[in-house]
Design a protein around this motif. Sequence first.
Motif, PDB file in Angstrom:
ATOM      1  N   MET A   1       0.838  -1.192   0.000  1.00 53.93           N
ATOM      2  CA  MET A   1       0.000   0.000   0.000  1.00 53.93           C
ATOM      3  C   MET A   1       0.873   1.243   0.000  1.00 53.93           C
ATOM      4  SD  MET A   1      -3.143  -0.801   2.580  1.00 53.93           S
ATOM      5  CE  MET A   1      -4.310  -2.121   2.235  1.00 53.93           C
ATOM      6  N   GLY A   2       0.447   2.268  -0.734  1.00 50.93           N
ATOM      7  CA  GLY A   2       1.234   3.483  -0.862  1.00 50.93           C
ATOM      8  C   GLY A   2       0.701   4.602   0.009  1.00 50.93           C
ATOM      9  N   THR A   3       0.890   5.835  -0.475  1.00 53.00           N
ATOM     10  CA  THR A   3       0.430   7.018   0.245  1.00 53.00           C
ATOM     11  C   THR A   3      -0.281   7.947  -0.723  1.00 53.00           C
ATOM     12  OG1 THR A   3       2.526   8.156  -0.154  1.00 53.00           O
ATOM     13  CG2 THR A   3       2.328   6.933   1.909  1.00 53.00           C
ATOM     14  N   ILE A   4      -1.129   8.800  -0.179  1.00 52.62           N
ATOM     15  CA  ILE A   4      -1.740   9.854  -0.970  1.00 52.62           C
ATOM     16  C   ILE A   4      -1.516  11.174  -0.231  1.00 52.62           C
ATOM     17  CG2 ILE A   4      -3.500   8.326  -1.949  1.00 52.62           C
ATOM     18  CD1 ILE A   4      -5.512   9.594  -0.042  1.00 52.62           C
ATOM     19  N   ARG A   5      -1.639  12.281  -0.945  1.00 50.74           N
ATOM     20  CA  ARG A   5      -1.440  13.590  -0.321  1.00 50.74           C
ATOM     21  C   ARG A   5      -2.787  14.249  -0.063  1.00 50.74           C
ATOM     22  NH1 ARG A   5       3.522  17.228  -2.330  1.00 50.74           N
ATOM     23  NH2 ARG A   5       3.440  17.816  -0.138  1.00 50.74           N
ATOM     24  N   ILE A   6      -2.993  14.643   1.167  1.00 50.44           N
ATOM     25  CA  ILE A   6      -4.201  15.368   1.562  1.00 50.44           C
ATOM     26  C   ILE A   6      -3.744  16.706   2.126  1.00 50.44           C
ATOM     27  CG2 ILE A   6      -6.244  15.381   3.021  1.00 50.44           C
ATOM     28  CD1 ILE A   6      -6.169  12.356   3.060  1.00 50.44           C
ATOM     29  N   PHE A   7      -4.078  17.791   1.432  1.00 51.35           N
ATOM     30  CA  PHE A   7      -3.632  19.122   1.832  1.00 51.35           C
ATOM     31  C   PHE A   7      -2.109  19.152   2.052  1.00 51.35           C
ATOM     32  CE2 PHE A   7      -8.011  18.735   3.531  1.00 51.35           C
ATOM     33  CZ  PHE A   7      -8.613  19.672   2.706  1.00 51.35           C
ATOM     34  N   ARG A   8      -1.384  18.580   1.087  1.00 48.29           N
ATOM     35  CA  ARG A   8       0.077  18.541   1.065  1.00 48.29           C
ATOM     36  C   ARG A   8       0.683  17.639   2.140  1.00 48.29           C
ATOM     37  NH1 ARG A   8      -0.711  24.048   0.589  1.00 48.29           N
ATOM     38  NH2 ARG A   8       0.347  24.548   2.535  1.00 48.29           N
ATOM     39  N   GLN A   9      -0.134  16.919   2.884  1.00 52.43           N
ATOM     40  CA  GLN A   9       0.369  16.001   3.898  1.00 52.43           C
ATOM     41  C   GLN A   9       0.266  14.574   3.378  1.00 52.43           C
ATOM     42  OE1 GLN A   9       1.954  16.127   6.540  1.00 52.43           O
ATOM     43  NE2 GLN A   9       1.575  14.281   7.701  1.00 52.43           N
ATOM     44  N   TYR A  10       1.352  13.804   3.481  1.00 51.40           N
ATOM     45  CA  TYR A  10       1.354  12.412   3.037  1.00 51.40           C
ATOM     46  C   TYR A  10       0.611  11.554   4.052  1.00 51.40           C
ATOM     47  CZ  TYR A  10       4.933  13.790  -0.333  1.00 51.40           C
ATOM     48  OH  TYR A  10       5.618  14.387  -1.362  1.00 51.40           O
ATOM     49  N   PHE A 166      11.874   3.721   9.596  1.00 52.76           N
ATOM     50  CA  PHE A 166      10.603   4.371   9.285  1.00 52.76           C
ATOM     51  C   PHE A 166       9.739   3.635   8.276  1.00 52.76           C
ATOM     52  CE2 PHE A 166      12.006   5.825   5.182  1.00 52.76           C
ATOM     53  CZ  PHE A 166      13.307   6.259   5.316  1.00 52.76           C
ATOM     54  N   ALA A 167      10.184   2.464   7.805  1.00 49.06           N
ATOM     55  CA  ALA A 167       9.375   1.744   6.815  1.00 49.06           C
ATOM     56  C   ALA A 167       8.076   1.244   7.431  1.00 49.06           C
ATOM     57  CB  ALA A 167      10.165   0.577   6.237  1.00 49.06           C
ATOM     58  N   ASN A 168       8.188   0.534   8.586  1.00 46.95           N
ATOM     59  CA  ASN A 168       7.005   0.095   9.330  1.00 46.95           C
ATOM     60  C   ASN A 168       6.010  -0.643   8.445  1.00 46.95           C
ATOM     61  OD1 ASN A 168       5.535  -0.243  11.651  1.00 46.95           O
ATOM     62  ND2 ASN A 168       4.490   1.719  11.508  1.00 46.95           N
ATOM     63  N   GLY A 169       6.531  -1.540   7.607  1.00 49.87           N
ATOM     64  CA  GLY A 169       5.645  -2.336   6.761  1.00 49.87           C
ATOM     65  C   GLY A 169       5.172  -1.655   5.509  1.00 49.87           C
ATOM     66  N   GLN A 170       5.620  -0.407   5.265  1.00 50.36           N
ATOM     67  CA  GLN A 170       5.157   0.332   4.100  1.00 50.36           C
ATOM     68  C   GLN A 170       5.804  -0.161   2.805  1.00 50.36           C
ATOM     69  OE1 GLN A 170       2.195   2.186   4.851  1.00 50.36           O
ATOM     70  NE2 GLN A 170       3.156   3.674   3.519  1.00 50.36           N
ATOM     71  N   PHE A 171       7.090  -0.450   2.856  1.00 49.85           N
ATOM     72  CA  PHE A 171       7.795  -0.818   1.629  1.00 49.85           C
ATOM     73  C   PHE A 171       8.957  -1.746   1.955  1.00 49.85           C
ATOM     74  CE2 PHE A 171      10.048   2.888   3.240  1.00 49.85           C
ATOM     75  CZ  PHE A 171      11.377   2.529   3.081  1.00 49.85           C
ATOM     76  N   GLN A 172       9.487  -2.347   0.924  1.00 51.14           N
ATOM     77  CA  GLN A 172      10.709  -3.136   1.048  1.00 51.14           C
ATOM     78  C   GLN A 172      11.630  -2.781  -0.113  1.00 51.14           C
ATOM     79  OE1 GLN A 172      10.603  -7.302   0.010  1.00 51.14           O
ATOM     80  NE2 GLN A 172       8.479  -7.167  -0.701  1.00 51.14           N
TER      81      GLN A 172
END
Length: 467
Positions: A1-10, A166-172
């Motif tokens: 799963m990735g990230t999206i930007r909401i009001f410039r915040q990831y 800081f990955a915490n399961g986000q990416f490898q």
Amino acid sequence: MGTIRIFRQYVATRFIVLATIEAFIFIFSLYFGLMAGLRVSWLELLDYINLLAPEAIFFATVMLISLSIVGLYQRRLKNGRVEMISRVVLGVGIGTILIHQISYTLPELDMGREAWLSVISIAFIGVLITRLLMFQALSSQALQRRVLVLGSGEKAASLKESASKFANGQFQIVEYVPLVDITKGVGSNLLLATESNLLEIAKRVKADEIVVAVDNKKESFPTNALLRCKLFGIEVNDIVTFYEREAGIIKIDWISPSWFIFADGFQRGKWRKRLKRYSDVVCSAGLLFLFWPIMLLVSFAIYVEDRGKGPLLYKQKRVGENGKIFELLKFRSMKVDAEKNGIPQWAQQNDNRITRVGHVIRRLRFDEFPQIINVFRGEMSFVGPRPERPEFVENLQKTIPYYQERHAVKPGITGWAQVCYPYGATEQDAFEKLQYDLYYVKNNSLFLDFVILLQTAEVVLLRRGSR
């Protein structure tokens, strides 16, 4: 799963999905809880679905905020099952207390103790099961973004060392691709041979993203190869953007003045500034009215301990917006002669200059309350980089690049660095915290302010970072 930007915040996609699922759990638990608590049938409850909608939305909103307060929607939360369960218990507990207090104030929201007990019990079980399933899913590599790193030098090595923090399961990180035969910062066992073109390598390792971590872009930079990858649908980012997105920092080692000029963000909208100022005035006035009994008790305790020999408030010159000097107010938590000969000193762990009352009010953060007056006067905001003393700023600007840029916005009682980085009292700590402060200066918005305030509640609640 990735990230999206909401009001410039990831924002991590998984937390959006999780919050949506849990919102529905809270809403449905209210209806099922009423069935159990009031012993009514499903058919009878159907007649009240629309009527109970405000209570359902109210319940879901309070519980989602409570889970946010204990840090259950932030990426810095470690993937520990025990910690996750304990935070769910704490979050639901806080939500229960808030609901009880609000229902007491607004009787129309009160549905009876037995009904609320059933609702909260069902909600707790539902959230706990959802979190355990998500915990199990995130441990699978199938949901992690596969990152291919272009480069094998100092930047690539730094990314390798930082990823686990800081990955915490986000990416490898699947592989590293060297550009030319230069000194390697990454072990050769992690490197891919470069006989194939970059697109073929990315396809072979099933990369979702390519991070450009090249120390010297002037040497054999594969512009066309990266363009082909981009057109093929593989996301391409430079390492500064990657750190900004994944760690919430701006790596000041790797930016230049031109980066500030061409980077997005750094917006200072007139209406946003006015709205923030209006909200600061209203909230500071309300908090002063709410907390005056506590402030009176703290003043009395300081007065009694020192037998009236010292001032109640500690006034200290700090550097504010655009370098303007102002007097920051705090309840005095140190001895009167804490700084002998007037030489500024950082606060230290177990500082013997702190008084007995000072230990208590620092622990509870009560010493910060007078800064609400600074906010009301317009010298500070509730959210922003913490203001430093002119003496420290003068020295730090000489040794840390771009340190003066943090003064582009109004300083705050709390800030992005305060909720992301532990208390620091060294030049290296100032360097690390500046990376968070620059992230805030670049991406500041009312949404980010709200996120920081929620995370500040967690810091205060769990007593992290005080000294």
